[in-house]
Write a protein that holds these residues in place. Structure first.
Motif, PDB file in Angstrom:
ATOM      1  N   VAL A  15      -1.401  26.200  70.160  1.00  0.00           N
ATOM      2  CA  VAL A  15      -2.688  25.759  70.671  1.00  0.00           C
ATOM      3  C   VAL A  15      -3.185  26.812  71.653  1.00  0.00           C
ATOM      4  N   ASN A  16      -4.447  27.190  71.533  1.00  0.00           N
ATOM      5  CA  ASN A  16      -5.059  28.162  72.430  1.00  0.00           C
ATOM      6  C   ASN A  16      -5.468  27.488  73.727  1.00  0.00           C
ATOM      7  N   ALA A  19     -11.068  27.032  73.611  1.00  0.00           N
ATOM      8  CA  ALA A  19     -11.519  26.676  72.270  1.00  0.00           C
ATOM      9  C   ALA A  19     -12.134  27.884  71.573  1.00  0.00           C
ATOM     10  N   PRO A  48      -6.487  17.447  65.456  1.00  0.00           N
ATOM     11  CA  PRO A  48      -6.083  17.574  66.865  1.00  0.00           C
ATOM     12  C   PRO A  48      -6.734  18.792  67.523  1.00  0.00           C
ATOM     13  N   HIS A  49      -7.096  18.628  68.770  1.00  0.00           N
ATOM     14  CA  HIS A  49      -7.650  19.726  69.578  1.00  0.00           C
ATOM     15  C   HIS A  49      -8.912  20.323  68.956  1.00  0.00           C
ATOM     16  N   THR A  50      -9.650  19.508  68.215  1.00  0.00           N
ATOM     17  CA  THR A  50     -10.788  20.012  67.449  1.00  0.00           C
ATOM     18  C   THR A  50     -11.952  19.043  67.540  1.00  0.00           C
ATOM     19  N   THR A  80     -12.201  24.507  68.113  1.00  0.00           N
ATOM     20  CA  THR A  80     -10.793  24.127  68.021  1.00  0.00           C
ATOM     21  C   THR A  80      -9.931  24.942  68.967  1.00  0.00           C
ATOM     22  N   ARG A  81      -8.876  24.310  69.431  1.00  0.00           N
ATOM     23  CA  ARG A  81      -7.862  25.019  70.208  1.00  0.00           C
ATOM     24  C   ARG A  81      -6.647  25.333  69.341  1.00  0.00           C
ATOM     25  N   LEU A  82      -6.650  24.880  68.084  1.00  0.00           N
ATOM     26  CA  LEU A  82      -5.562  25.222  67.172  1.00  0.00           C
ATOM     27  C   LEU A  82      -5.587  26.720  66.891  1.00  0.00           C
ATOM     28  N   SER A  83      -4.427  27.314  66.746  1.00  0.00           N
ATOM     29  CA  SER A  83      -4.376  28.710  66.318  1.00  0.00           C
ATOM     30  C   SER A  83      -4.931  28.798  64.898  1.00  0.00           C
ATOM     31  N   ALA A  86      -2.360  27.439  62.458  1.00  0.00           N
ATOM     32  CA  ALA A  86      -2.211  25.982  62.565  1.00  0.00           C
ATOM     33  C   ALA A  86      -3.435  25.289  61.963  1.00  0.00           C
ATOM     34  N   LEU A  87      -4.618  25.875  62.151  1.00  0.00           N
ATOM     35  CA  LEU A  87      -5.823  25.311  61.550  1.00  0.00           C
ATOM     36  C   LEU A  87      -5.744  25.386  60.031  1.00  0.00           C
TER      37      LEU A  87
END
Length: 175
Positions: A15-16, A19, A48-50, A80-83, A86-87
């Motif tokens: 997770v970054n 965002a 998640p995180h998006t 998104t904070r997903l890498s 991961a996305l």
């Protein structure tokens, strides 16, 4: 088909801290393609995180280098904070939740999600290429992308609108 569940992401998924704006190409041509694309857009906002920032209109296009019925396509913009990887994993899980099968390249599909852009990143490894390598050659990606952001710049390519004349011969119709 049952409604897809919220896509689980492993707790250790990178997770970054900040965002990133990412653009997702969406398409389907099996089953109720219109409903599937609309549901997929909603699913993107539940990752998640998006969060979902914007979405294009839906467009109907003939298959390009593929078989089957016409496609329903759209592009969504997410924060998104997903890498990036991961996305990508999350997008592939959403495809699976929608019954995506890959019997052969460019087969008709219940859902196709492509990571088109991930911020200003240029990524080229064995699992991910961003910007998407064919996005500027396909009206079903370029036109919805330009609808969301007419002035978007594509890393290593420049303004996306300069590529519109190159896809002018591809039939695309707003639904």
């Amino acid at each position: 088909m049952n409604a897809p569940s919220t896509t689980p992401i492993a707790p250790e998924a990178p997770v970054n801290a900040a965002a990133v704006t990412a653009y997702i190409g969406i398409g389907a041509n099996l089953g109720d393609a219109r409903a599937q694309v609309q549901r997929a857009i909603l699913q993107l906002g539940k990752l998640p995180h998006t969060s979902l920032s914007a979405q294009s209109s839906l467009f109907r296009t003939a298959p390009l280098d593929a078989d089957g019925d016409d496609y329903i396509n759209a592009v969504a913009c997410i924060s998104t904070r997903l890498s990036a990887h991961a996305l990508l994993q999350a997008l592939q899980q959403v495809e699976q939740d929608f019954g995506r099968q890959r019997p052969y390249p460019n087969a008709p599909r219940t859902l196709d999600l492509d990571l088109l852009l991930y911020g200003q990143a240029s990524i080229a490894d064995s699992t991910l290429t961003v910007p998407h390598p064919r996005m500027l050659q396909r009206a079903f990606v370029l036109i919805p992308l330009l609808q969301i952001d007419p002035f978007i710049n594509i890393p290593k390519h420049g303004p996306a609108h300069q590529f519109a004349p190159q896809v002018a011969d591809q039939a695309i119709r707003k639904v």
